[in-house]
Design an enzyme around this catalytic site. Structure first.
Site, PDB file in Angstrom:
ATOM      1  N   LYS A  45       0.826  -1.210   0.000  1.00 31.83           N
ATOM      2  CA  LYS A  45       0.000   0.000   0.000  1.00 31.83           C
ATOM      3  C   LYS A  45       0.858   1.257   0.000  1.00 31.83           C
ATOM      4  O   LYS A  45       0.642   2.181  -0.778  1.00 31.83           O
ATOM      5  CB  LYS A  45      -0.936   0.030   1.223  1.00 31.83           C
ATOM      6  CG  LYS A  45      -1.958  -1.067   1.248  1.00 31.83           C
ATOM      7  CD  LYS A  45      -2.883  -0.934   2.445  1.00 31.83           C
ATOM      8  CE  LYS A  45      -2.178  -1.079   3.780  1.00 31.83           C
ATOM      9  NZ  LYS A  45      -1.553  -2.403   3.990  1.00 31.83           N
ATOM     10  N   THR A  46       1.840   1.286   0.866  1.00 29.25           N
ATOM     11  CA  THR A  46       2.686   2.464   0.949  1.00 29.25           C
ATOM     12  C   THR A  46       3.516   2.593  -0.326  1.00 29.25           C
ATOM     13  O   THR A  46       3.743   3.688  -0.837  1.00 29.25           O
ATOM     14  CB  THR A  46       3.580   2.395   2.209  1.00 29.25           C
ATOM     15  OG1 THR A  46       2.735   2.253   3.349  1.00 29.25           O
ATOM     16  CG2 THR A  46       4.423   3.637   2.363  1.00 29.25           C
ATOM     17  N   ASP A 229      -2.123   7.813   3.740  1.00 27.91           N
ATOM     18  CA  ASP A 229      -1.669   6.482   4.165  1.00 27.91           C
ATOM     19  C   ASP A 229      -2.301   6.155   5.523  1.00 27.91           C
ATOM     20  O   ASP A 229      -2.695   7.060   6.251  1.00 27.91           O
ATOM     21  CB  ASP A 229      -0.134   6.462   4.287  1.00 27.91           C
ATOM     22  CG  ASP A 229       0.428   5.032   4.233  1.00 27.91           C
ATOM     23  OD1 ASP A 229      -0.366   4.076   4.140  1.00 27.91           O
ATOM     24  OD2 ASP A 229       1.666   4.885   4.274  1.00 27.91           O
ATOM     25  N   GLU A 230      -2.395   4.885   5.855  1.00 28.64           N
ATOM     26  CA  GLU A 230      -2.939   4.435   7.145  1.00 28.64           C
ATOM     27  C   GLU A 230      -4.307   5.057   7.411  1.00 28.64           C
ATOM     28  O   GLU A 230      -4.602   5.531   8.515  1.00 28.64           O
ATOM     29  CB  GLU A 230      -1.979   4.799   8.291  1.00 28.64           C
ATOM     30  CG  GLU A 230      -0.542   4.353   8.096  1.00 28.64           C
ATOM     31  CD  GLU A 230      -0.306   2.905   8.497  1.00 28.64           C
ATOM     32  OE1 GLU A 230      -1.265   2.211   8.875  1.00 28.64           O
ATOM     33  OE2 GLU A 230       0.852   2.465   8.408  1.00 28.64           O
ATOM     34  N   GLN A 260      -5.832  -3.234  10.714  1.00 30.91           N
ATOM     35  CA  GLN A 260      -4.739  -2.581  11.430  1.00 30.91           C
ATOM     36  C   GLN A 260      -5.183  -1.309  12.138  1.00 30.91           C
ATOM     37  O   GLN A 260      -4.358  -0.457  12.474  1.00 30.91           O
ATOM     38  CB  GLN A 260      -3.597  -2.249  10.473  1.00 30.91           C
ATOM     39  CG  GLN A 260      -2.911  -3.490   9.920  1.00 30.91           C
ATOM     40  CD  GLN A 260      -1.683  -3.149   9.110  1.00 30.91           C
ATOM     41  OE1 GLN A 260      -0.707  -2.632   9.630  1.00 30.91           O
ATOM     42  NE2 GLN A 260      -1.727  -3.414   7.819  1.00 30.91           N
ATOM     43  N   ARG A 607       4.921  -7.221  11.087  1.00 32.02           N
ATOM     44  CA  ARG A 607       6.119  -6.387  10.892  1.00 32.02           C
ATOM     45  C   ARG A 607       7.298  -7.239  10.446  1.00 32.02           C
ATOM     46  O   ARG A 607       8.323  -6.724  10.003  1.00 32.02           O
ATOM     47  CB  ARG A 607       6.522  -5.645  12.181  1.00 32.02           C
ATOM     48  CG  ARG A 607       5.544  -4.621  12.728  1.00 32.02           C
ATOM     49  CD  ARG A 607       5.024  -3.668  11.700  1.00 32.02           C
ATOM     50  NE  ARG A 607       3.781  -4.131  11.129  1.00 32.02           N
ATOM     51  CZ  ARG A 607       3.284  -3.710   9.951  1.00 32.02           C
ATOM     52  NH1 ARG A 607       3.943  -2.848   9.216  1.00 32.02           N
ATOM     53  NH2 ARG A 607       2.143  -4.178   9.501  1.00 32.02           N
TER      54      ARG A 607
HETATM   55  P1  ATP Z   1       1.586  -2.091   5.978  1.00 31.42           P
HETATM   56  O1  ATP Z   1       0.164  -2.540   5.961  1.00 31.42           O
HETATM   57  O2  ATP Z   1       2.374  -2.816   6.998  1.00 31.42           O
HETATM   58  O3  ATP Z   1       1.719  -0.611   6.021  1.00 31.42           O
HETATM   59  P2  ATP Z   1       2.023  -1.930   3.149  1.00 31.42           P
HETATM   60  O4  ATP Z   1       0.810  -2.529   2.528  1.00 31.42           O
HETATM   61  O5  ATP Z   1       2.113  -0.464   3.185  1.00 31.42           O
HETATM   62  O6  ATP Z   1       2.222  -2.574   4.586  1.00 31.42           O
HETATM   63  P3  ATP Z   1       4.626  -1.812   1.915  1.00 31.42           P
HETATM   64  O7  ATP Z   1       5.374  -1.376   3.110  1.00 31.42           O
HETATM   65  O8  ATP Z   1       4.338  -0.819   0.856  1.00 31.42           O
HETATM   66  O9  ATP Z   1       3.264  -2.545   2.379  1.00 31.42           O
HETATM   67  O10 ATP Z   1       5.335  -3.051   1.224  1.00 31.42           O
HETATM   68  C1  ATP Z   1       5.780  -4.175   1.977  1.00 31.42           C
HETATM   69  C2  ATP Z   1       7.089  -4.699   1.419  1.00 31.42           C
HETATM   70  O11 ATP Z   1       6.853  -5.345   0.177  1.00 31.42           O
HETATM   71  C3  ATP Z   1       8.087  -3.607   1.151  1.00 31.42           C
HETATM   72  O12 ATP Z   1       9.371  -4.083   1.440  1.00 31.42           O
HETATM   73  C4  ATP Z   1       7.928  -3.366  -0.343  1.00 31.42           C
HETATM   74  O13 ATP Z   1       9.078  -2.817  -0.907  1.00 31.42           O
HETATM   75  C5  ATP Z   1       7.633  -4.759  -0.866  1.00 31.42           C
HETATM   76  N1  ATP Z   1       6.824  -4.772  -2.095  1.00 31.42           N
HETATM   77  C6  ATP Z   1       5.620  -4.196  -2.286  1.00 31.42           C
HETATM   78  N2  ATP Z   1       5.153  -4.437  -3.540  1.00 31.42           N
HETATM   79  C7  ATP Z   1       6.087  -5.188  -4.166  1.00 31.42           C
HETATM   80  C8  ATP Z   1       6.213  -5.760  -5.492  1.00 31.42           C
HETATM   81  N3  ATP Z   1       5.259  -5.611  -6.404  1.00 31.42           N
HETATM   82  N4  ATP Z   1       7.322  -6.474  -5.743  1.00 31.42           N
HETATM   83  C9  ATP Z   1       8.290  -6.628  -4.811  1.00 31.42           C
HETATM   84  N5  ATP Z   1       8.243  -6.128  -3.575  1.00 31.42           N
HETATM   85  C10 ATP Z   1       7.156  -5.414  -3.239  1.00 31.42           C
HETATM   86 MG    MG Z   2       2.227   0.892   4.781  1.00 30.82          MG
END
Ligand code: ATP
Ligand code: MG
Length: 611
Positions: A45-46, A229-230, A260, A607
């Site tokens: 997402k981020t 975000d969040e 979350q 995490r």
């Molecule tokens: P959270 O809910 O904990 O905030 P998030 O959904 O924001 O998580 P991110 O932090 O954006 O998730 O991504 C999680 C990990 O996966 C990061 O290390 C990111 O670089 C990696 N990642 C995300 N998308 C891809 C992709 N398409 N290919 C490879 N790695 C990815």
């Molecule tokens: Mg995130």
């Protein structure tokens, strides 16, 4: 030439989106119209959010100054800037309106202070000032500040501000009359002082935008793209603020995960996610299901746990990772054994895998839990950082308590005495204290020795004299007690009889509760030493830590503080009934409290990348 053509002409070639999966790419490319990305932990997402900003810039859809991006913590905002600069070139992120809700609201407010009735350089009150103002107001009204302390009103007022309720609006919903009057008086006083508190930043901003259509229209035109975000942790005030700003372009993209949502206790409303589609008709919803962060085992543990919650929007997560590292559950005798186990594991990881310490985190539920870990890491020389908080012995209440011990048992310790001479408030003014210091300095004696001399010489009078001699007598009595009682008992007595504990007991906020827990923890720490002098010596040594700033360190933080972050290895300490899930959360909110604790557990587990 249109803005778009104009910008495209000077921009680098289209962004490479091949590092995204199909759904992520869709979320990045659907720049126009409302978009909700609703997805589980670690699904990117981020990453979508930052890439989306880069994409908007790169395709010339907007200048940096036309993008508003909000996140939850300063740490997250800094991380986002960093990632954007990495994609579109250094320094680009500087022009963005990117920051926490509070920092962006403040930036807007500063430009329109006159309309709110504040001076352009208005100050922001910290909780201490806030309390002082409230106390004055209560005293002017002859209210009993023991029974209804200023902090209680501070908490009530903050909860109204979380909902962007001005005094007039709070009255409409039939709020408690007394609290309302205090609220009104407090707001008037802040304006007189030319100040705002933290909660005012968003509330004033919402008021400003709703009462001045011209200004609102201006910002609506300015912010062509809004990103959040969040989103699951936004409160009502933040929600209203976003809704106002986005009503113009409707280009708002919120990313979040209902599983979350962990700030219900601070006014966050999961409802905000649920009503997104109602408020922004025609909103597109993208779901991301592939998790890129964690191993299948970690994911299975997290999904299995959160499945017990009712009222979820529900989602499935899968991962392409094949790595197998079963989640370990380790039962230990107490927090010391737990800390020792964690320290041993960390050392093993360093040896076996050459794993860097900054890829390891220990997440706790409550601040006081860090004490046992810190003691152990100091003894084992494992470098650590406390993120989003202070080291145990640096905390206000711990320093105060130690100052009491020192003032009692080291009568020559002026610094300790000065620290607590007026804590709790004993009506000692600055001038009075200065006089004692001067007297002591002239004769080259400690303050504690100066006080009786001054009293005898008639240089201390009235209430000050009684108060100070009383305090000196207390010190003597407590010293005497040590001959018959253990140092733990004596410390407990000191904290009680000095009135220090009452300060925090009379305050009904989570922070005060945390301070009381820390003080309990201090007593537990004391029990681990043979004598008081031995303990005080230990404190002097650990407080004087030789910190090497750029050394890789293990992170210790709360699960709340770890939102959005990731680590190779995560230790989740203190998972035991009452501590986590927290007894207080369950007592206060029952089943809903337990569900929020479970979401917190889900945040904690997710995490971890590998272990
Ligand atoms: P959270 O809910 O904990 O905030 P998030 O959904 O924001 O998580 P991110 O932090 O954006 O998730 O991504 C999680 C990990 O996966 C990061 O290390 C990111 O670089 C990696 N990642 C995300 N998308 C891809 C992709 N398409 N290919 C490879 N790695 C990815
Ligand atoms: Mg995130």
């Amino acid at each position: 030439m249109t803005l778009q053509q104009n910008l495209t002409a000077e921009c680098p070639p289209a962004l490479d989106l091949s590092h995204l999966n199909a759904e992520q790419r869709a979320a990045v490319e659907a720049t126009e119209g409302p978009l909700l990305v609703l997805a589980g932990a670690g699904t990117g997402k981020t990453r979508v959010l930052t890439t989306r900003i880069a994409h908007i810039l790169n395709t010339g859809r907007a200048f940096p100054g036309q993008i508003l991006a909000v996140t939850f913590t300063n740490k997250a905002a800094a991380e986002m800037r960093h990632r954007i600069d990495a994609i579109v070139g250094n320094g680009t992120s500087a022009g963005l309106w990117l920051g926490t809700f509070h920092s962006v609201a403040l930036r807007i407010l500063r430009r329109h202070t006159a309309l709110i009735g504040l001076p352009s350089d208005f100050s922001i009150l910290d909780p201490d000032d806030q309390e002082r103002v409230l106390k004055q107001i209560l005293l002017e009204r002859d209210m009993d500040i023991k029974r209804t302390p200023p902090r209680m009103f501070a908490a009530i007022i903050a909860s109204w501000k979380d909902k962007a309720l001005t005094p007039a609006q709070a009255a409409e919903i039939g709020a408690d009359r007394t609290a309302l009057k205090i609220y009104q008086a407090y707001q008037e006083r802040l304006l007189q002082l030319g100040a705002a508190d933290f909660g005012d930043l968003l509330m004033h901003c919402v008021t400003l935008l709703s009462q001045h259509p011209d200004i609102l229209a201006d910002y609506q035109r300015r912010f062509r793209y809004i990103l959040v975000d969040e989103y699951q942790d936004t409160n009502v005030a933040q929600y209203l603020w976003l809704k106002l700003l986005a009503a113009g372009s409707r280009n708002i993209c919120c990313v979040g995960d209902d599983d979350q949502s962990i700030y219900g206790w601070r006014g966050a409303e999961i409802e905000n996610i649920l009503r997104f589609e109602r408020d922004f008709v025609g909103a597109k919803v993208v779901r991301l299901e592939q998790n890129y962060r964690s191993t299948p085992d970690i994911l299975a543990a997290a999904s299995g746990l959160i499945a017990y919650n009712r009222g979820r929007l529900g989602k499935t997560l899968h991962t392409a990772s094949r790595e197998s590292t079963p989640v370990q559950v380790v039962a230990v005798w107490d927090e010391r054994a737990e800390a020792a186990f964690i320290a041993a594991e960390i050392e093993a990881l360093q040896l076996a895998r050459k794993q860097r310490l900054d890829t390891i985190a220990i997440l706790v539920r409550a601040g006081h839990q860090t004490r046992a870990l810190e003691e152990c890491f100091m003894a084992e020389a494992i470098p650590y950082r406390i993120i989003g908080g202070l080291r145990f012995y640096e905390r206000l209440e711990i320093r105060d308590a130690i100052a009491y011990l020192r003032a009692t048992f080291q009568p020559q310790n002026d610094l300790a005495l000065l620290r607590i001479i007026n804590v709790p408030k004993r009506g000692m003014g600055e001038a009075g204290i200065a006089k004692i210091r001067a007297f002591a300095r002239e004769r080259n004696i400690p303050l504690a020795a100066a006080i009786p001399l001054m009293a005898a010489a008639g240089e201390l009078k009235g209430k000050a004299k009684d108060t100070l001699l009383g305090l000196m007598a207390d010190f003597a009595r407590w010293r005497e007690m040590l001959t018959l009682h253990s140092h733990v008992e004596v410390t407990e007595t000191i904290l009680k009889e000095s009135g220090y504990l009452t300060i925090w007991k009379s305050e009904k906020t989570p922070e005060a509760q945390g301070r009381l827990e820390n003080l309990e923890e201090l007593l537990a720490a004391l029990a681990g030493f043979e004598s008081l002098p031995e303990f005080l010596e230990h404190i002097s040594l650990v407080m004087d830590g030789d910190d090497k700033p750029d050394e890789a360190k293990v992170s210790i933080m709360t699960m709340h503080g770890a939102k959005g972050l990731e680590f190779e290895t995560v230790f989740l300490a203190g998972w035991e009934e009452g501590l986590f899930p927290s007894q207080r959360a369950m007592d206060e909110k029952g089943g809903a409290g337990l569900e929020e604790e479970r979401r917190l557990a889900y945040v904690g587990i997710t995490r971890a990348r590998r272990q």
